[in-house]
Write a protein that holds these residues in place. Structure first.
Motif, PDB file in Angstrom:
ATOM      1  N   LEU A 168      -7.937  -3.444   5.468  1.00 59.89           N
ATOM      2  CA  LEU A 168      -7.138  -2.289   5.037  1.00 59.89           C
ATOM      3  C   LEU A 168      -7.699  -1.074   5.757  1.00 59.89           C
ATOM      4  N   LEU A 213      -2.668   0.286  -4.357  1.00 56.05           N
ATOM      5  CA  LEU A 213      -2.310  -1.082  -3.992  1.00 56.05           C
ATOM      6  C   LEU A 213      -1.458  -1.630  -5.130  1.00 56.05           C
ATOM      7  N   ALA A 245       0.874  -1.172   0.000  1.00 56.69           N
ATOM      8  CA  ALA A 245       0.000   0.000   0.000  1.00 56.69           C
ATOM      9  C   ALA A 245       0.909   1.218   0.000  1.00 56.69           C
ATOM     10  N   TYR A 281     -11.646  -1.245   5.057  1.00 54.81           N
ATOM     11  CA  TYR A 281     -11.974  -2.008   3.858  1.00 54.81           C
ATOM     12  C   TYR A 281     -11.746  -3.496   4.084  1.00 54.81           C
ATOM     13  N   ASP A 282     -12.525  -4.302   3.385  1.00 54.19           N
ATOM     14  CA  ASP A 282     -12.164  -5.700   3.184  1.00 54.19           C
ATOM     15  C   ASP A 282     -11.028  -5.700   2.161  1.00 54.19           C
ATOM     16  N   ILE A 283      -9.888  -6.251   2.516  1.00 60.94           N
ATOM     17  CA  ILE A 283      -8.717  -6.077   1.672  1.00 60.94           C
ATOM     18  C   ILE A 283      -8.777  -6.898   0.389  1.00 60.94           C
ATOM     19  N   ASP A 284      -9.584  -7.959   0.366  1.00 60.33           N
ATOM     20  CA  ASP A 284      -9.664  -8.787  -0.834  1.00 60.33           C
ATOM     21  C   ASP A 284     -10.570  -8.165  -1.898  1.00 60.33           C
ATOM     22  N   SER A 285     -11.710  -7.668  -1.477  1.00 62.72           N
ATOM     23  CA  SER A 285     -12.664  -7.087  -2.429  1.00 62.72           C
ATOM     24  C   SER A 285     -12.554  -5.568  -2.511  1.00 62.72           C
ATOM     25  N   ILE A 286     -11.784  -4.944  -1.595  1.00 61.93           N
ATOM     26  CA  ILE A 286     -11.684  -3.483  -1.477  1.00 61.93           C
ATOM     27  C   ILE A 286     -13.084  -2.875  -1.351  1.00 61.93           C
ATOM     28  N   THR A 287     -13.895  -3.503  -0.533  1.00 62.14           N
ATOM     29  CA  THR A 287     -15.226  -3.008  -0.203  1.00 62.14           C
ATOM     30  C   THR A 287     -15.168  -2.246   1.112  1.00 62.14           C
ATOM     31  N   GLN A 320      -4.990  -1.617  -7.770  1.00 63.15           N
ATOM     32  CA  GLN A 320      -6.154  -0.750  -7.621  1.00 63.15           C
ATOM     33  C   GLN A 320      -5.730   0.557  -6.979  1.00 63.15           C
ATOM     34  N   LEU A 364      -7.284   3.997  -4.845  1.00 67.65           N
ATOM     35  CA  LEU A 364      -8.382   4.589  -4.077  1.00 67.65           C
ATOM     36  C   LEU A 364      -8.108   6.074  -3.936  1.00 67.65           C
TER      37      LEU A 364
END
Length: 216
Positions: free
Chosen positions: A107, A79, A62, A118-124, A89, A91
């Motif tokens: 994250l 990322l 990151a 954030y959920d680090i896998d889906s970046i949600t 990705q 942000l």
């Protein structure tokens, strides 16, 4: 060598979560070193970076630019995959990113008065926390999945700290005073929290020396 180093001052430095590697950001780019022997494992000279954080020993970084080049805005978190050498990705935020923390599942991004989780896998985005102004990006992060907390200032005047569970996405409690000395019948005292044990530690400076007490 001294003149060469002074031309590219260090802007940030951080260990990964198991302390096997550390990352350094400079005005020239960033480097990843092995902690046990200082060997350079990866380097990229693409501009100034103010934040470089690793995810354990994986290829995921990151990174946040220092704003000295138009493409490296301090409001953009990238990322980055060190294996492919390309961003995974990006942000973008309205204000500068002041700190980044991450583990295997989360994250954490700190802005002046907000925290994004954030959920680090889906970046949600899982949660957004409004905080008091924190211009220095002060935070402490426990990356363990069993006790995954982030601690940030809860007040600009009281010296208190907010502890937040980033797995359960809920505030646990506010600790105050934090790092402030108080008075007991035996002398001055300093308090701090031990989150894993759910207890508070008090260090009392008495006339016969310093004594630590753990209060359940």
């Amino acid at each position: 060598m001294a003149n060469q180093l002074s031309s590219y001052p260090i802007l940030c430095a951080s260990f990964n979560q198991d302390y096997s590697y550390f990352a350094v950001g400079t005005k020239l780019g960033f480097k990843i070193f092995q902690a046990d022997n200082g060997r350079v494992c990866y380097e990229r000279d693409i501009g100034a970076f103010s934040i470089v954080e690793m995810r354990f020993s994986s290829s995921l970084l990151a990174i946040v630019g220092a704003g000295e080049q138009p493409a490296l805005s301090p409001r953009r978190l990238c990322l980055f995959n060190t294996t492919t050498g390309v961003p995974l990705q990006e942000l973008n935020f309205l204000t500068s990113v002041l700190a980044v923390r991450l583990n295997k599942l989360r994250l954490i991004v700190l802005l002046l008065d907000k925290i994004f989780i954030y959920d680090i896998d889906s970046i949600t985005i899982l949660s957004t926390i409004d905080t008091v102004p924190n211009p220095k990006g002060i935070c402490a992060f426990s990356h363990s999945l069993d006790a995954c907390y982030v601690a940030v200032p809860a007040s600009t005047t009281r010296g208190s700290v907010l502890l937040y569970n980033v797995m359960d996405l809920q505030s646990l409690y506010e600790v105050r005073p934090c790092g402030a000395a108080g008075k007991t019948e035996r002398g001055a005292a300093r308090w701090w929290l031990l989150p894993r044990g759910g207890c508070c530690c008090r260090e009392v400076a008495a006339s016969r020396g310093c004594q630590r007490e753990f209060l359940l």
